[in-house]
Design an enzyme around this catalytic site. Structure first.
Site, PDB file in Angstrom:
ATOM      1  N   ASP A  68      10.423  -2.661  12.830  1.00 11.71           N
ATOM      2  CA  ASP A  68       9.761  -3.736  12.092  1.00 11.71           C
ATOM      3  C   ASP A  68       8.621  -4.351  12.882  1.00 11.71           C
ATOM      4  O   ASP A  68       7.855  -5.146  12.347  1.00 11.71           O
ATOM      5  CB  ASP A  68      10.775  -4.816  11.706  1.00 11.71           C
ATOM      6  CG  ASP A  68      11.303  -4.601  10.301  1.00 11.71           C
ATOM      7  OD1 ASP A  68      11.035  -3.529   9.723  1.00 11.71           O
ATOM      8  OD2 ASP A  68      11.992  -5.497   9.770  1.00 11.71           O
ATOM      9  N   ASP A 492      24.888  -9.297   6.601  1.00 16.45           N
ATOM     10  CA  ASP A 492      25.991  -8.350   6.770  1.00 16.45           C
ATOM     11  C   ASP A 492      27.291  -8.878   6.160  1.00 16.45           C
ATOM     12  O   ASP A 492      28.006  -8.145   5.465  1.00 16.45           O
ATOM     13  CB  ASP A 492      26.175  -8.023   8.251  1.00 16.45           C
ATOM     14  CG  ASP A 492      26.067  -9.257   9.138  1.00 16.45           C
ATOM     15  OD1 ASP A 492      26.090 -10.384   8.604  1.00 16.45           O
ATOM     16  OD2 ASP A 492      25.962  -9.108  10.370  1.00 16.45           O
TER      17      ASP A 492
END
Length: 797
Positions: A68, A492
């Protein structure tokens, strides 16, 4: 929860390898990186190399890196790793290297860990005998080639317990190699030491390689013989040292490039992928960059041993200022789409870039669950616990979570399945992509492996770019019903919960040799920022439609719904903790008693709760393998987190709900300078930064210190009768303040005594003293004359 040897037996490995054979599923491995400055490329490629070296058919592995940061330096590091892997992977397989991260391995391989016979045994093997192409040092062939050419076998028969003059050894070399002949000459020279050694120490087996695999020390106490044994053991340069040299050279090139922040022109010309960065404006504004660095379908994609190499893919998804990129969740979803086009492995492993593989059998252990004939089809993911290699002896920042890993998560597993914690997790692709569980669902592993991709690598690179574009997810279910969820700092946890609510099960797996090892925070601020993000995300879940009591109603067991709540309410715990840290000391100065007299029987419930709770906590911590010092540090960090990180998480969550704050994602730094690292190893808490969290921490510490000084000063002025009465009335409050002062001793040292760069900044010292004095002054101010009341004595202001 499986924690012990059942899934680590030879029978299980035989079942996986031989029973399923070619039906073993392809595995896609996702590694996520965000910033090359905070997450150094050399650390990233160590993680990549560790997962490339899994004990699994390499042609069934595909490794994807999501960068990223969009850094050409990270891409360059990937190219270096691809080249190094051609030697590293055969080396790992040849010698069963654990861990398979080069950096982690070379830290222990040359110097075995004391009192660990497994490490000592491995060290001996790697230091002495190797199996690669011939290596010459100062004109001498190393023992590496002796092993490869069969010289140890020759030596083993030369050492028979039989009159040597009656033995004749012949070697037939159908390869007609002069190198084999040279190795035989070396063996002849070596035999002059080896044969007497075998007879003197009654060596069995007499093959040097086989012997040194099992012999840690000679079974004699004669120091002369021990010395002889040692000289034989380290007879020549080992492949471990050679491999380390190759690794260190690569590491130096990568770190030099990282430090210069520029790719040399001669290197840029070596790979077409560097042309992509000619069109990059910044790391926040660039096109999709995808490069298939190793294409496993290519006949030339083999290591030096002729074995196929895993696929290796680099991805920097498109970033544009007008689009929200959804942090790690967005990166994971882009990888799911890209990999479905390139390799489409039915099982996905995701690991953070700082968490290398520590157990090359992890894939096989996970597949024991996914491929189980009875219950395997209902399992969505297998979660391994995190572990850390850089912990201090007493875990100064309480980063290891031993109680959670060995008590809480196994308990949650028994309640219905552990949560997904974002790393070290094997997923079923279909479950992660949004599919609901169907009890009639059956997996045909052979069919899943039959899919073949015909396009060339260059065609795939172009056709896959669209899947990582900013606009691809517009008006789709990605981030909602497909892939990882968006809009929460702990994507998550919420993703794992939604998978469980779709009917799937999860498994917690904690083998003897931990599966994944990462980097723990090395400064207090890093730890607090990390926990702030976790606590903020957990509270957001509790206050949203994903609250387990609502979202999980009739979808998951009630006991599993309740198992999530203690974590969801981490941030809310700041309120009672702040009360007990701040209010009793202020009331002590004011003269208000908050607890029963020590002479009253009503003090017993308070004493029981305090003593029993801490005693149970200590016993539990020691039972899971912790130390008393580790438990004490855990209690300190428990208080620090609740009064700072959790408090800011609570406030930010409320502001976000009211529309005054936006979601943010902070990356924890994975590197520390030398001074910080030295203090960390000495277990000195690092305060050397300015932060609002430290303002609160220092102010609360000073508040309790001033309260104790104030109480002592006033008690000294009283006569003996009033002294006893005061202790009876305020004994518990004074004791609580003393405990808090003791816990805060490192804070006082950082405020007033330390001279290093890890001390508390002067600005925070002045602020904390001023704020604490102001609070104490307000607490003591009262124009009335204090008299004795039915609640006891009041101190005079």
């Amino acid at each position: 929860m499986i924690m012990f040897p059942l899934f680590e037996t030879r029978e299980v490995k035989r079942r996986i390898l031989f029973r399923f054979g070619s039906e073993l599923p392809n595995i896609d491995i996702f590694v996520c990186s965000a910033d090359p400055l905070i997450e150094p490329p050399i650390m990233v490629i160590n993680t990549i190399l560790s997962v490339m070296a899994y004990d699994y058919p390499p042609e069934k592995l595909s490794i994807y890196l999501s960068d990223d940061g969009g850094s050409d330096i990270t891409f360059y590091a990937m190219l270096e790793a691809a080249t190094f892997s051609k030697k590293w992977l055969p080396f790992c397989k040849k010698f069963k290297v654990e861990p398979t991260s080069p950096e982690a391995y070379f830290k222990t391989a040359l110097q075995p860990v004391a009192n660990d016979p497994v490490n000592v045994r491995e060290w001996v093997i790697y230091q002495v005998f190797i199996g690669f192409s011939p290596q010459f040092v100062d004109g001498t062939l190393s023992t590496a080639f002796l092993t490869q050419t069969g010289s140890p076998k020759v030596l083993s028969v030369m050492a028979y317990d039989y009159p040597p003059e009656k033995l004749s050894i012949y070697l037939s070399d159908d390869g007609g190699s002069d190198l084999t002949f040279y190795a035989m000459l070396e063996a002849a020279t070596f035999s002059k030491k080896w044969l007497p050694f075998c007879k003197k120490f009654k060596v069995e087996p007499t093959s040097p390689e086989a012997y040194f695999r099992t012999a840690l020390e000679p079974q004699v106490k004669d120091p002369v013989k021990v010395k002889e044994w040692a000289s034989i053991k380290v007879v020549d340069l080992s492949v471990s040292i050679i491999m380390q040299k190759l690794y260190e050279d690569m590491k130096m090139r990568i770190e030099t490039t990282t430090r210069l922040n520029q790719i040399p022109q001669d290197i840029r010309k070596q790979h077409k992928g560097f042309r992509e960065w000619d069109f990059v404006s910044s790391k926040h504004d660039h096109q999709t960059i995808i490069q298939i660095i190793i294409d496993g379908r290519d006949a030339s994609a083999v290591d030096i041993g002729g074995q196929p190499s895993p696929n290796l893919v680099y991805l920097a998804r498109e970033k544009r200022p007008q689009y929200h990129h959804n942090f790690k969740a967005g990166a994971m979803n882009a990888l799911i789409r890209e990999s479905s086009r390139i390799s489409n492995g039915p099982i996905i492993l995701n690991v953070d870039c700082d968490m290398y593989s520590n157990n090359s059998k992890s894939i096989k252990y996970a597949l024991c669950f996914f491929m189980d004939e009875e219950k395997g089809d209902e399992i969505a993911y297998v979660q391994f616990p995190p572990s850390f290699y850089n912990l201090t002896k007493n875990d100064i920042y309480a980063s290891s979570f031993p109680v959670a890993n060995k008590c809480e998560l196994p308990g949650i597993d028994d309640n219905g399945g552990p949560c997904y914690i974002g790393t070290g997790c094997f997923h079923r692709r279909e479950a992660l992509s949004g599919k609901k569980y169907d009890k009639h669902y059956k997996v045909d592993w052979k069919t899943l492996n039959d899919r073949k991709v015909e396009e060339s690598g260059s065609v795939l690179e172009e056709s896959c770019k669209i899947f990582a574009s900013c606009a691809f997810e517009q008006n789709t279910l990605w981030g909602k019903e497909m892939g990882l969820k968006y809009g929460c700092p702990v994507e998550d946890i919420i993703t794992g919960l939604s998978i469980q609510c779709r009917g799937w099960r999860s498994i917690y797996l904690n083998p003897h040799r931990v599966g994944f090892v990462g980097v723990a925070p090395t400064t207090l601020l890093q730890m607090l920022v990390q926990h702030k993000r976790w606590a903020e995300g957990q509270l957001q879940i509790f206050l949203s439609r994903y609250c387990t009591l609502l979202y999980g109603h009739k979808k998951i067991p009630l006991k599993l719904q309740l198992s999530y709540l203690p974590y969801n309410l981490w941030a809310a715990n700041c309120l009672p903790t702040l009360y007990y840290v701040a209010v009793p000391c202020l009331c002590l100065l004011k003269g208000f008693s908050l607890f029963p007299r020590t002479s009253s029987p009503w003090v017993l419930p308070f004493a029981y709760v305090a003593i029993a709770n801490r005693a149970y906590s200590l016993g539990e911590f020691l039972w899971v393998g912790g130390t008393f010092g580790g438990w004490y540090n855990d209690q300190r960090m428990w208080m620090f987190k609740r009064t700072t990180a959790y408090f800011f998480a609570f406030v930010d969550t409320i502001l976000k709900l009211l529309g005054y704050s936006k979601a943010a994602f902070f990356i924890t730094a994975k590197v520390a300078d030398d001074d910080v690292w030295k203090r960390y190893e000495k277990e000195m808490i690092e305060f050397g930064a300015t932060s609002p969290m430290f303002n609160i921490l220092a102010t609360l510490a000073m508040l309790n210190l001033f309260s104790i000084f104030g109480a002592i000063n006033k008690v000294i002025l009283l006569d003996s009768d009033k002294f006893c009465s005061i202790l009876d009335q305020f004994g518990l409050q004074i004791l609580l303040c003393l405990v808090l002062v003791t816990v805060n001793l490192p804070v006082y040292q950082a405020l007033f005594f330390r001279k290093d760069n890890g001390k508390m900044p002067s600005s925070i010292t002045y602020k904390s003293i001023i704020f604490a004095l102001l609070a104490c002054t307000l607490a003591m101010y009262d124009s009335r004359t204090h008299i004795q009341t039915n609640r006891g004595y009041y101190f005079h202001a």
